[in-house]
Design a protein around this motif. Structure first.
Motif, PDB file in Angstrom:
ATOM      1  N   GLN A  69       0.861  -1.365   0.110  1.00  0.00           N
ATOM      2  CA  GLN A  69       0.284   0.301   0.051  1.00  0.00           C
ATOM      3  C   GLN A  69       0.878   1.036   0.371  1.00  0.00           C
ATOM      4  O   GLN A  69       0.497   1.816  -0.656  1.00  0.00           O
ATOM      5  N   GLU A  71       4.244   1.122  -1.390  1.00  0.00           N
ATOM      6  CA  GLU A  71       4.437   1.464  -2.632  1.00  0.00           C
ATOM      7  C   GLU A  71       3.182   2.054  -3.835  1.00  0.00           C
ATOM      8  O   GLU A  71       3.738   2.859  -4.764  1.00  0.00           O
ATOM      9  N   ASP A  72       1.882   1.838  -2.802  1.00  0.00           N
ATOM     10  CA  ASP A  72       1.349   2.375  -4.353  1.00  0.00           C
ATOM     11  C   ASP A  72       0.679   3.375  -4.386  1.00  0.00           C
ATOM     12  O   ASP A  72       0.705   4.495  -5.152  1.00  0.00           O
ATOM     13  N   LEU A  75       3.979   5.654  -5.747  1.00  0.00           N
ATOM     14  CA  LEU A  75       3.420   5.995  -7.747  1.00  0.00           C
ATOM     15  C   LEU A  75       2.190   6.203  -7.493  1.00  0.00           C
ATOM     16  O   LEU A  75       2.328   7.104  -8.843  1.00  0.00           O
ATOM     17  N   GLU A  76       0.904   6.584  -7.036  1.00  0.00           N
ATOM     18  CA  GLU A  76       0.186   7.610  -7.323  1.00  0.00           C
ATOM     19  C   GLU A  76       0.409   9.202  -7.653  1.00  0.00           C
ATOM     20  O   GLU A  76       0.222   9.717  -8.366  1.00  0.00           O
ATOM     21  N   SER A  79       3.160   9.208 -10.095  1.00  0.00           N
ATOM     22  CA  SER A  79       2.082   9.564 -11.521  1.00  0.00           C
ATOM     23  C   SER A  79       1.170  10.849 -11.709  1.00  0.00           C
ATOM     24  O   SER A  79       1.488  11.169 -12.285  1.00  0.00           O
ATOM     25  N   TYR A 106       4.181   3.669 -14.383  1.00  0.00           N
ATOM     26  CA  TYR A 106       3.704   3.224 -12.645  1.00  0.00           C
ATOM     27  C   TYR A 106       1.901   2.641 -12.611  1.00  0.00           C
ATOM     28  O   TYR A 106       2.240   2.024 -11.604  1.00  0.00           O
ATOM     29  N   ARG A 109       3.327  -1.139 -12.652  1.00  0.00           N
ATOM     30  CA  ARG A 109       3.567  -1.931 -11.918  1.00  0.00           C
ATOM     31  C   ARG A 109       2.111  -1.383 -10.420  1.00  0.00           C
ATOM     32  O   ARG A 109       2.368  -2.464  -9.467  1.00  0.00           O
ATOM     33  N   ARG A 110       1.635  -0.682 -10.494  1.00  0.00           N
ATOM     34  CA  ARG A 110       0.250  -0.497  -9.758  1.00  0.00           C
ATOM     35  C   ARG A 110      -0.785  -1.481  -9.879  1.00  0.00           C
ATOM     36  O   ARG A 110      -1.933  -1.791  -9.356  1.00  0.00           O
ATOM     37  N   GLU A 111      -1.195  -1.852 -11.219  1.00  0.00           N
ATOM     38  CA  GLU A 111      -1.831  -2.819 -11.223  1.00  0.00           C
ATOM     39  C   GLU A 111      -1.490  -4.256 -10.755  1.00  0.00           C
ATOM     40  O   GLU A 111      -2.019  -5.265 -10.352  1.00  0.00           O
ATOM     41  N   LEU A 113       0.229  -4.516  -8.104  1.00  0.00           N
ATOM     42  CA  LEU A 113      -0.005  -4.164  -6.729  1.00  0.00           C
ATOM     43  C   LEU A 113      -1.452  -4.126  -5.977  1.00  0.00           C
ATOM     44  O   LEU A 113      -1.740  -4.463  -5.163  1.00  0.00           O
TER      45      LEU A 113
END
Length: 245
Positions: A69, A71-72, A75-76, A79, A106, A109-111, A113
């Motif tokens: 979470q 890391e997400d 990345l958010e 992004s 990003y 990777r978020r997908e 995650l």
């Protein structure tokens, strides 16, 4: 062996008491609740071990989830920054292309995650469910153990009361013997011979081990009346008046 008829009578009474107490003790040890309580406690230990395993796995999963979470979320933010740079790049196509690639990376990777977070969330939910089931099992086992202990105390208490009621009489008989050496001999033989320390000379043999003796040996035993020792099993042997030399 030196002993009076009163001492022998007291020893026989002590042996009778000891044998009865031994019988009651075996009955106490053999109560089914005792084994059932041990079985329940083994099950409780196994369930507790399973709980510890689940707690450890849950902590690991929570750590992994928090990391994913975090890391997400990072990345958010990246992004959003990349998208903002794209929006403000105007005609700088090289910049737009570079940030678009970043944004695409990003997103991928978020997908990934998102799948990991979903799996970890589901795993934690399953662990919570399992922990609840363990709570129920432990509650059932605790209630069963409590009931078994109550039964054991009730039945065992009655047996212990019966055992304890013999103590004053035994102590009185020991005081009647009034011979520490003789009592010590009795205790030693009783311990070695399953509680039966006393036998009788029965015609020409031992009333306990059933060994028969020749005439000269019988005469020797009679000469030691009223108390001798079995040459075969080593028990104290009561030689009655009718066997005196």
């Amino acid at each position: 062996m030196q002993a009076t008829q009163e001492q022998i009578a007291a020893l026989l009474k002590i042996q009778g008491i000891d044998l009865e107490c031994s019988r009651l003790t075996k009955q106490l040890d053999g109560l089914p609740q005792k084994k059932a309580i041990l079985d329940v406690r083994h099950k409780k230990a196994a369930v507790a071990e399973k709980r510890r395993t689940i707690v450890g796995m849950k902590k690991d999963a929570e750590t992994q989830l928090a990391h994913a979470q975090g890391e997400d979320a990072n990345l958010e933010r990246k992004s959003a920054t990349a998208q903002n740079l794209i929006d403000t790049a105007a005609g700088d196509f090289r910049s737009i292309n570079a940030h678009s690639k970043e944004l695409s990376g990003y997103a991928k990777r978020r997908e990934t995650l998102a799948g990991e977070i979903a799996d970890l969330t589901n795993k934690l939910a399953q662990m919570e469910k399992l922990a609840g089931e363990i709570d129920s099992i432990e509650a059932v086992l605790a209630k069963k153990e409590e009931a078994l202990i109550a039964e054991y105390r009730e039945q065992g208490g009655k047996l212990l009361a019966q055992i304890n009621q013999f103590k004053p009489e035994r102590e009185r008989m020991v005081s009647l013997v009034a011979d520490a050496k003789l009592i010590g001999t009795y205790e030693r033989i009783a311990k070695a011979k399953g509680g039966v320390a006393l036998a009788h000379l029965d015609e020409n043999g031992c009333s306990v081990c059933r060994t028969t003796f020749d005439h000269s040996r019988v005469l020797g035993l009679r000469a030691e009346a009223p108390l001798s020792m079995c040459p075969s099993c080593g028990r104290l042997m009561v030689v009655g008046n009718r066997y005196r030399g």
